[in-house]
Design an enzyme around this catalytic site. Structure first.
Site, PDB file in Angstrom:
ATOM      1  N   GLU A 169      41.789  86.336  52.557  1.00 26.06           N
ATOM      2  CA  GLU A 169      41.051  87.490  53.077  1.00 26.06           C
ATOM      3  C   GLU A 169      41.211  88.664  52.112  1.00 26.06           C
ATOM      4  O   GLU A 169      42.325  88.971  51.679  1.00 26.06           O
ATOM      5  CB  GLU A 169      41.592  87.897  54.453  1.00 26.06           C
ATOM      6  N   ASP A 217      30.399  86.529  55.012  1.00 30.64           N
ATOM      7  CA  ASP A 217      31.388  86.930  54.007  1.00 30.64           C
ATOM      8  C   ASP A 217      31.662  85.828  52.981  1.00 30.64           C
ATOM      9  O   ASP A 217      31.519  84.648  53.295  1.00 30.64           O
ATOM     10  CB  ASP A 217      32.697  87.361  54.683  1.00 30.64           C
TER      11      ASP A 217
END
Length: 302
Positions: A169, A217
């Site tokens: 992330e 994403d």
């Protein structure tokens, strides 16, 4: 009995962590807010020790499960043992290693918020690594353990990406460009992971690639071209050979790995990754898009 007792211990720690987290959850405090006596600003910290204790207890339980040496029990529909079985040890085994890397953006306001999210049991989400805007790398789940980062999706024939991948992330809200410092840290991390686990160049993907119907994403601002130049994923060549007449773009997307059950979502995910122009949110393929797809598909499915 070993498994049962450890499960009880885990559930007890889980209950304690939930109660403590609920009771001590950080409250929103405006900058400059003072404590009740008017002295120093209030600083409320999350219960990190409770999270660390739970992590340790859970990994200890997994270790004890691995140590068990008992045969599988094969029963028929009536509950009777249908075939004999025996545990016979082998000397040829090892820990399963990740073969993919999935890159995400956090879609949150700060790395602290993301770390807190990954420390709450109710969220059921996590990642192996989180990279802050200052380039600091937070290692949150052991590489050999399964984190909950990919969720429901499909890449080729793979549907359980969590079991064979590492999740990274990056602290980014989804609208701002990624900064040079965090991309530098990402490249260093990817180089180490690729070497340590012998991950193929084609197996560095975005969450959007694996779950195109659900996730955008790391988005069209992510520097996939730079990553490809460093050996993490592919990118189209500077000089493109035109796609042949009647080019089957649906089959090409499927052979790259995209789930084409929802073709429009697959096209948008491809464009976010490999085209990154102003029209990435539309499922239409221009002539340039088709040429890029034709070029990229030959790299993933030669």
């Amino acid at each position: 009995m070993v498994i049962k007792s450890h499960r009880v211990s885990i559930y007890l720690l889980l209950f304690i962590a939930v109660v403590y987290t609920t009771a001590c959850s950080p409250k929103v405090v405006k900058p400059g807010t003072k404590s009740a006596d008017g002295s120093k600003p209030i600083a409320i910290k999350p219960p990190r020790f409770a999270i660390d204790s739970f992590y340790t207890a859970k990994t200890d339980s997994l270790v004890n499960i691995i140590k068990l040496q008992q045969p599988v029990t094969l029963m028929d529909s009536s509950g009777l043992i249908a075939a004999p079985s025996e545990w016979v040890s082998s000397v040829n085994f090892g820990i399963r290693k990740a073969n993919y890397v999935i890159i995400h953006y956090t879609a949150q306001d700060s790395v602290q918020q993301t770390i807190r999210t990954f420390g709450l049991l109710r969220t059921q989400v996590s990642a192996h690594y989180v990279i802050g805007k200052d380039g600091k790398v937070y290692h949150m789940v052991n590489d050999y353990l399964r984190s909950n980062h990919a969720g429901v999706g499909k890449w080729g024939s793979l549907t359980d990406m969590n079991s064979i991948s590492l999740g990274i992330e990056i602290d980014n809200n989804g609208f701002d460009p990624f900064n040079d410092v965090q991309i530098k840290s990402l490249l260093l991390l990817l180089a180490q992971l690729k070497k340590a686990y012998n991950i193929p160049q084609a197996n560095f993907l975005g969450h959007q690639d694996f779950a195109p119907k659900r996730k955008p994403d790391p988005g069209p601002l992510f520097p996939w071209k730079l990553l490809a130049e460093k050996g993490f994923g592919y990118w189209s060549d500077d000089i493109l050979v035109p796609a042949p007449p009647n080019f089957d773009y649906k089959t090409a997307l499927r052979l790259i790995g995209y789930d084409v059950a929802d073709l429009n979502s697959a096209i948008i995910a491809f464009k976010r990754h490999f085209v990154q122009d102003a029209y990435t949110a539309t499922p239409q393929l221009s002539e340039l898009d088709l040429n890029i797809l034709y070029n990229v598909y030959q790299k993933y499915a030669p």
